[in-house]
Scaffold this motif. Sequence first.
Motif, PDB file in Angstrom:
ATOM      1  N   TYR A 353       0.794  -1.278   0.008  1.00  0.00           N
ATOM      2  CA  TYR A 353       0.015  -0.108   0.208  1.00  0.00           C
ATOM      3  C   TYR A 353       0.824   1.236   0.010  1.00  0.00           C
ATOM      4  N   GLN A 358      -1.152   4.352  -1.313  1.00  0.00           N
ATOM      5  CA  GLN A 358      -2.486   4.275  -0.744  1.00  0.00           C
ATOM      6  C   GLN A 358      -2.394   4.232   0.796  1.00  0.00           C
ATOM      7  N   SER A 362      -3.207   2.320   4.278  1.00  0.00           N
ATOM      8  CA  SER A 362      -1.992   1.735   5.150  1.00  0.00           C
ATOM      9  C   SER A 362      -1.968   2.212   6.480  1.00  0.00           C
TER      10      SER A 362
END
Length: 449
Positions: A353, A358, A362
């Motif tokens: 992630y 992202q 996370s």
Amino acid sequence: MKKLVSLMTLLVLLCNTALSWGQTEPEEIKPEENKFKDYFFEALKQKAIENYDKAIVALEHCLKMDPNNATIPYEIGKNYLALKDYKNAYSSFEKAHTLDPTNKWFLIGMYDVDYATKDYLDGIKVIHKLIPFDPKFKEDLTSLYMNTGEFDKALNLINELNESAGKSDRRENYKLQILSKGQYQDAEITNLVDQINKYPKEEANYISLIYLYSKKDNLEKVLEIARKLEKEIPNSEWAQVSLFKNYLVNNESQKAINAMNVVLASSKIDSKIKHRIFNEFLNYVNVNPQFSPDLDKAIDYFKDDTTVNVAKEIGKYYHNKKEWDKSVKYYLMSLKKNNPDEVEVNVLLLDIYSQQAQFEKSLKIANDMIALYPAQPQFYYYSGLAYNQLKQFKKAKEMLEMGIDYVVEDIPLEINYNIQLGEAFNGLGDTNKKELYFSKANELLKKQK
């Protein structure tokens, strides 16, 4: 060890002398013979009420009157055995055997003493004398060899009995014990090859040989024997091991999938072979992604496998190839099927992630895991990293300062911590602290080199 002992009937006990009483008219019986008869039946009576000492005394009188009657020392031996006076019991049975070597029951008495005293070496000598009376005593000989640690003799005898009398659970258990010791496996491999040549339609021999080669991690031999099995018994589950490989080579996808499913569902096939076949199919799917749904279904066969988390391993496979979406798919599958709070898989997800930027995802995972594992530094690191990227520098600083105290002998992680702390203080406008942590990171990088 199963005892091969039974009580003699009274007709056997009375032997020749006792039988003669029934053939003699009362007026012809001598007083001495009358006494013998009285003492003998007194002994039987005392033994019946467990007065073994008194029975022995009565039998000793009989022995004085008829010292060559083998039945008397045998009966004395049985009474001594009941008293657990093993030395006198054995010598009495041995004396009976000396007087009459043709009576197997006297040898069985000696064997009973060996069994009770765990004198397995002498038991082997006695059993060898009993085998001519009844070959079934070879079963006891296998147990004696196991107890004396003569595994080579035991293995040879087991193989002989398996061929002549058929297999038994006890012998198969003994065989597994022997073959767990590597030095005996080559002899058994030779035996199994011979058995396959003699009986090519006997599947069990192929399976046993495949198992031994698998134990030796000789997977090429495993496949060779599987191919022989396929030729002789095409509907065998083990034959599918060979067929699967051939189907993949020939690009017969559906046939390969069917063969794989048979193998993975089999309770007979070793897990090492299953994992090898699965890995080969994984490589095949990597080139032929249209079969990914079949790969996912195949994972279900390993749901009870405690040795390997297959979904996680597939995730790592795609992780190393930087195929992030595929990797995430299998990590999530692993968490769902196994432990949703597993540390390693969650750390791997956080890495992906972060690579994909992202950071909301996370951050949620990292903070949830911190609540569960408050001493795990990697979760604080990913939380701090996410907060930095989301411009929440104060929270990043707090998380990173808490987590760095848990870093022990992990220089790469410590370097990353110092870099992120530098980023946090840079975002907070503290130039001195920023330079301090970037400087620490540089020093650690120099040490690492």
